[in-house]
Design a protein around this motif. Structure first.
Motif, PDB file in Angstrom:
ATOM      1  N   HIS A   2     -26.501 -10.838  37.251  1.00  0.00           N
ATOM      2  CA  HIS A   2     -27.111  -9.662  37.857  1.00  0.00           C
ATOM      3  C   HIS A   2     -27.348  -9.792  39.359  1.00  0.00           C
ATOM      4  O   HIS A   2     -27.126 -10.814  39.974  1.00  0.00           O
ATOM      5  CB  HIS A   2     -28.424  -9.341  37.151  1.00  0.00           C
ATOM      6  CG  HIS A   2     -28.199  -9.147  35.705  1.00  0.00           C
ATOM      7  ND1 HIS A   2     -27.523  -8.076  35.223  1.00  0.00           N
ATOM      8  CD2 HIS A   2     -28.487  -9.933  34.646  1.00  0.00           C
ATOM      9  CE1 HIS A   2     -27.434  -8.189  33.910  1.00  0.00           C
ATOM     10  NE2 HIS A   2     -27.994  -9.307  33.543  1.00  0.00           N
ATOM     11  N   LEU A   3     -27.844  -8.730  39.896  1.00  0.00           N
ATOM     12  CA  LEU A   3     -28.045  -8.604  41.318  1.00  0.00           C
ATOM     13  C   LEU A   3     -29.020  -9.649  41.825  1.00  0.00           C
ATOM     14  O   LEU A   3     -29.966 -10.033  41.154  1.00  0.00           O
ATOM     15  CB  LEU A   3     -28.583  -7.205  41.616  1.00  0.00           C
ATOM     16  CG  LEU A   3     -27.826  -6.108  40.848  1.00  0.00           C
ATOM     17  CD1 LEU A   3     -28.480  -4.772  41.074  1.00  0.00           C
ATOM     18  CD2 LEU A   3     -26.376  -6.083  41.251  1.00  0.00           C
ATOM     19  N   HIS A 321     -22.480  -2.555  32.583  1.00  0.00           N
ATOM     20  CA  HIS A 321     -22.088  -3.700  33.415  1.00  0.00           C
ATOM     21  C   HIS A 321     -21.859  -4.951  32.569  1.00  0.00           C
ATOM     22  O   HIS A 321     -20.808  -5.595  32.679  1.00  0.00           O
ATOM     23  CB  HIS A 321     -23.158  -3.965  34.475  1.00  0.00           C
ATOM     24  CG  HIS A 321     -22.836  -5.127  35.369  1.00  0.00           C
ATOM     25  ND1 HIS A 321     -22.146  -4.983  36.556  1.00  0.00           N
ATOM     26  CD2 HIS A 321     -23.087  -6.453  35.247  1.00  0.00           C
ATOM     27  CE1 HIS A 321     -21.996  -6.167  37.123  1.00  0.00           C
ATOM     28  NE2 HIS A 321     -22.558  -7.090  36.343  1.00  0.00           N
ATOM     29  N   HIS A 325     -18.134  -7.131  31.453  1.00  0.00           N
ATOM     30  CA  HIS A 325     -17.791  -8.544  31.618  1.00  0.00           C
ATOM     31  C   HIS A 325     -16.963  -9.095  30.457  1.00  0.00           C
ATOM     32  O   HIS A 325     -16.379 -10.176  30.577  1.00  0.00           O
ATOM     33  CB  HIS A 325     -19.061  -9.382  31.745  1.00  0.00           C
ATOM     34  CG  HIS A 325     -19.611  -9.454  33.131  1.00  0.00           C
ATOM     35  ND1 HIS A 325     -18.869  -9.903  34.202  1.00  0.00           N
ATOM     36  CD2 HIS A 325     -20.858  -9.175  33.614  1.00  0.00           C
ATOM     37  CE1 HIS A 325     -19.634  -9.882  35.297  1.00  0.00           C
ATOM     38  NE2 HIS A 325     -20.833  -9.439  34.970  1.00  0.00           N
ATOM     39  N   TRP A 341     -16.372 -13.972  42.251  1.00  0.00           N
ATOM     40  CA  TRP A 341     -16.111 -12.579  42.624  1.00  0.00           C
ATOM     41  C   TRP A 341     -15.182 -11.920  41.605  1.00  0.00           C
ATOM     42  O   TRP A 341     -15.257 -10.697  41.399  1.00  0.00           O
ATOM     43  CB  TRP A 341     -15.489 -12.492  44.024  1.00  0.00           C
ATOM     44  CG  TRP A 341     -14.044 -12.876  44.067  1.00  0.00           C
ATOM     45  CD1 TRP A 341     -13.524 -14.115  44.304  1.00  0.00           C
ATOM     46  CD2 TRP A 341     -12.915 -12.010  43.847  1.00  0.00           C
ATOM     47  NE1 TRP A 341     -12.144 -14.083  44.241  1.00  0.00           N
ATOM     48  CE2 TRP A 341     -11.751 -12.802  43.959  1.00  0.00           C
ATOM     49  CE3 TRP A 341     -12.781 -10.652  43.552  1.00  0.00           C
ATOM     50  CZ2 TRP A 341     -10.466 -12.287  43.798  1.00  0.00           C
ATOM     51  CZ3 TRP A 341     -11.497 -10.127  43.383  1.00  0.00           C
ATOM     52  CH2 TRP A 341     -10.365 -10.939  43.512  1.00  0.00           C
ATOM     53  N   GLU A 344     -17.634 -10.668  39.009  1.00  0.00           N
ATOM     54  CA  GLU A 344     -18.616  -9.658  39.428  1.00  0.00           C
ATOM     55  C   GLU A 344     -17.995  -8.485  40.192  1.00  0.00           C
ATOM     56  O   GLU A 344     -18.470  -7.363  40.091  1.00  0.00           O
ATOM     57  CB  GLU A 344     -19.714 -10.316  40.264  1.00  0.00           C
ATOM     58  CG  GLU A 344     -20.478 -11.423  39.532  1.00  0.00           C
ATOM     59  CD  GLU A 344     -21.164 -10.960  38.259  1.00  0.00           C
ATOM     60  OE1 GLU A 344     -21.241  -9.749  38.008  1.00  0.00           O
ATOM     61  OE2 GLU A 344     -21.627 -11.826  37.499  1.00  0.00           O
ATOM     62  N   THR A 347     -16.203  -6.288  37.554  1.00  0.00           N
ATOM     63  CA  THR A 347     -17.150  -5.688  36.617  1.00  0.00           C
ATOM     64  C   THR A 347     -18.021  -4.651  37.317  1.00  0.00           C
ATOM     65  O   THR A 347     -18.323  -3.592  36.745  1.00  0.00           O
ATOM     66  CB  THR A 347     -18.010  -6.767  35.950  1.00  0.00           C
ATOM     67  OG1 THR A 347     -17.146  -7.704  35.284  1.00  0.00           O
ATOM     68  CG2 THR A 347     -18.941  -6.157  34.924  1.00  0.00           C
ATOM     69  N   SER A 348     -18.433  -4.912  38.549  1.00  0.00           N
ATOM     70  CA  SER A 348     -19.158  -3.877  39.288  1.00  0.00           C
ATOM     71  C   SER A 348     -18.273  -2.660  39.508  1.00  0.00           C
ATOM     72  O   SER A 348     -18.741  -1.516  39.435  1.00  0.00           O
ATOM     73  CB  SER A 348     -19.649  -4.436  40.633  1.00  0.00           C
ATOM     74  OG  SER A 348     -20.617  -5.445  40.425  1.00  0.00           O
ATOM     75  N   THR A 371     -22.880   2.450  46.650  1.00  0.00           N
ATOM     76  CA  THR A 371     -23.408   1.087  46.513  1.00  0.00           C
ATOM     77  C   THR A 371     -23.232   0.254  47.770  1.00  0.00           C
ATOM     78  O   THR A 371     -23.796  -0.840  47.880  1.00  0.00           O
ATOM     79  CB  THR A 371     -22.756   0.348  45.324  1.00  0.00           C
ATOM     80  OG1 THR A 371     -21.343   0.171  45.565  1.00  0.00           O
ATOM     81  CG2 THR A 371     -22.973   1.099  44.015  1.00  0.00           C
ATOM     82  N   SER A 393     -23.834 -12.948  47.098  1.00  0.00           N
ATOM     83  CA  SER A 393     -24.114 -11.939  46.070  1.00  0.00           C
ATOM     84  C   SER A 393     -23.441 -10.610  46.417  1.00  0.00           C
ATOM     85  O   SER A 393     -23.437  -9.689  45.600  1.00  0.00           O
ATOM     86  CB  SER A 393     -25.620 -11.741  45.901  1.00  0.00           C
ATOM     87  OG  SER A 393     -26.223 -11.372  47.121  1.00  0.00           O
ATOM     88  N   TYR A 396     -20.774  -8.481  44.141  1.00  0.00           N
ATOM     89  CA  TYR A 396     -20.953  -7.282  43.322  1.00  0.00           C
ATOM     90  C   TYR A 396     -20.451  -6.041  44.073  1.00  0.00           C
ATOM     91  O   TYR A 396     -19.406  -5.482  43.757  1.00  0.00           O
ATOM     92  CB  TYR A 396     -22.430  -7.098  42.966  1.00  0.00           C
ATOM     93  CG  TYR A 396     -23.008  -8.180  42.096  1.00  0.00           C
ATOM     94  CD1 TYR A 396     -23.030  -8.030  40.713  1.00  0.00           C
ATOM     95  CD2 TYR A 396     -23.535  -9.354  42.644  1.00  0.00           C
ATOM     96  CE1 TYR A 396     -23.569  -9.016  39.900  1.00  0.00           C
ATOM     97  CE2 TYR A 396     -24.059 -10.342  41.845  1.00  0.00           C
ATOM     98  CZ  TYR A 396     -24.076 -10.177  40.470  1.00  0.00           C
ATOM     99  OH  TYR A 396     -24.590 -11.168  39.673  1.00  0.00           O
TER     100      TYR A 396
END
Length: 534
Positions: A2-3, A321, A325, A341, A344, A347-348, A371, A393, A396
């Motif tokens: 997660h974020l 989300h 994955h 990456w 994420e 998947t993002s 986003t 991060s 995402y």
């Protein structure tokens, strides 16, 4: 994951333990994982785990030492092969076991490793990792594991490196008889022993270490059979007893997810192991075929829209989300966490594809563009190799916007969909490197994407399109770029969606005729770039 999962540090400092954890050591490379039987007892009152892992492996080349990973305060107490106790040298989180039997190439051998202790407690899962020990509203134990990044060895002994996935496994978890354990795969059997029960879960597909999980609580189950691309797919839901009716309504996002993602990515990769959504006492995680959920039965991300557009409130972020994955993280898995990456970013990006499937292309585009407000551009998306170190991060939101930008270069929506499906068939149940993904996308798009990926993955620079318009001539160039970055971009003369024109900037000034002497020049918002009129 997660974020904000990446904790930022001002200075990188790596230790011997980082290398032992993050590299393919000589004590790892000589054997290939084939099967695990994780057989443990969980004592909730004492926050204690004990048991063993039977590790089956194929010998790739002769060697006499094997590395097994287990993190303190858990203790690796014993190792046995062919009925003989083996010598163990403990080195932090790594444990080097000297084997007595000759390790013949191509032979299949097993070793039993025993362990016990109070595993690290997760204070704020899933970001810090470990075991979450909570109680539900009725006072029942409510327990779950989450260990991405920190590593599966925080709660069970294993070969804790992403490059080698076990082919299949059995997960046997003994808990007090009034509790239920839910793990990956399918429930093979439940055995009662006095005032305890053992739940045996069989996983038939390859699985990454951090994807393995235990979830223990006063669970009730409901299910449905989904008519999917590969036939009937069992979709099971395990929730706390008091939440059953709420979950039956809220979890309707799960079959909607499956329909959208099978359209975009191809068939769900784990039909043999079913699909499960399991309520947990933390936000959630992408555990393979046992996706965990803790979004409090709200739309968005805990009730908020990460894009600021309103589209984020059309779905439960965690369901979409984390289930996304299953294709990117669990089907296609990075060999080294420096390349996370791949997990994420794609998947993002899947979040806006979900929206596009149900609400149209503009809705999906508006969401992913929205986003961008969360992008920090603090560090590159790719981390440090061989030391178990993730990149920024930004993997995402910047990752998603990079992929959305790439889609613009393809133009043909059906070709783009086939590329995404092709990723999941070409690398089906495999561990991969960034280079493999880059090469595949360059080949399938027919575009040399070398500098595109160098720009977006390996720098924090956002390409800036400088332009001027005078005497019916548009003059333009790229700045803030890596050498040889030459991505074309779409512009509109006379306002957005009017007179679309492709231009081909380079770092040197280029020119093109403009159709009018005075008009607004709008850069297509679908490209993740900056622009500056001079």
């Amino acid at each position: 994951m997660h974020l904000n999962a990446q904790l930022l540090t001002k200075k990188e400092h790596f230790t011997r333990q980082d290398t032992l954890r993050g590299s393919i050591t000589p004590e790892r490379e000589w054997w290939d994982l084939t099967y695990y039987h994780l057989d443990i007892k969980v004592n909730p009152d004492e926050k204690y785990i004990s048991g063993k892992n039977t590790i089956q492996y194929k010998v790739l080349k002769p060697y006499s030492k094997i590395q097994i990973d287990l993190q303190p305060p858990l203790k690796l107490t014993k190792a046995i092969q062919n009925g003989k106790d083996l010598d163990i040298k403990h080195d932090g989180n790594a444990h080097f076991i000297t084997l007595q039997a000759l390790q013949k190439v191509d032979s299949i051998n097993t070793i039993d490793v025993y362990y016990e202790g109070n595993p690290r407690e997760a204070i704020k899962a899933p970001w810090d990792g470990g075991i979450t020990w909570k109680n539900d509203a009725n006072g029942n134990h409510f327990i779950a594991s989450a260990c991405q990044g920190l590593g599966a060895s925080v709660w069970w002994p294993c070969k804790d490196h992403m490059y080698d996935e076990v082919d299949s496994m059995l997960i046997s978890v003994n808990v007090p008889k009034d509790l239920v354990n839910v793990s990956n795969g399918r429930l093979r059997s439940v055995e009662q022993y006095g005032d305890t029960k053992t739940y045996n879960w069989a996983v038939k597909n390859p699985i990454n270490n951090y994807g393995v999980n235990i979830n223990i609580g006063d669970y009730v189950n409901f299910s449905e059979v989904y008519d999917g691309m590969a036939g009937n797919l069992d979709m099971d839901y395990y929730v706390l007893r008091d939440h059953l009716e709420k979950a039956k309504e809220h979890f309707k996002d799960a079959p909607k997810m499956m329909k959208a993602f099978e359209h975009w990515f191809g068939q769900y990769p784990f039909y043999a192991d079913s699909f499960k959504l399991v309520e947990v006492p933390y936000l959630g995680m992408e555990h393979q075929s046992s996706v965990t959920y803790g979004n409090k039965y709200r739309k968005g991300y805990l009730g908020s829209d990460l894009s600021g557009t309103g589209w984020g409130m059309k779905f439960d972020f965690i369901i979409i989300h984390e289930a996304g994955h299953e294709w990117f993280a669990n089907n296609i898995t990075n060999k080294d966490v420096a390349d996370m990456w791949i997990h994420e970013g794609f998947t993002s990006y899947s979040e806006n594809l979900f929206l596009e499937y149900y609400y149209g292309k503009q809705a999906g585009a508006e969401y992913v563009i929205g986003t961008r407000r969360n992008i920090a551009n603090d560090r590159p998306l790719i981390g440090h190799y061989n030391v178990n170190k993730e990149g920024s991060s930004d993997m995402y939101f910047k990752g998603a916007n990079m992929i959305h930008t790439l889609r613009q270069l393809v133009e043909d929506d059906e070709k783009w969909r086939k590329i995404l499906i092709g990723l999941n068939t070409t690398f089906y149940h495999q561990t991969v490197t960034t280079k493999q993904i880059e090469d595949y996308l360059s080949e399938q798009t027919g575009i040399d994407l070398t500098e595109f990926f160098n720009q977006y993955l390996r720098t924090t620079k956002v390409p800036t399109l400088e332009f001027s318009h005078k005497n019916r001539i548009l003059k333009y160039r790229w700045t803030n770029i890596v050498d040889d970055f030459d991505m074309p971009v779409k512009v509109y003369f006379g306002g957005e969606d009017k007179n679309a024109t492709w231009i081909y900037p380079k770092k040197e000034w280029q020119t093109t005729d403009a159709p009018l002497s005075k008009m607004p020049i709008v850069i297509d918002k679908n490209f993740y770039i900056k622009s500056k009129e001079i």
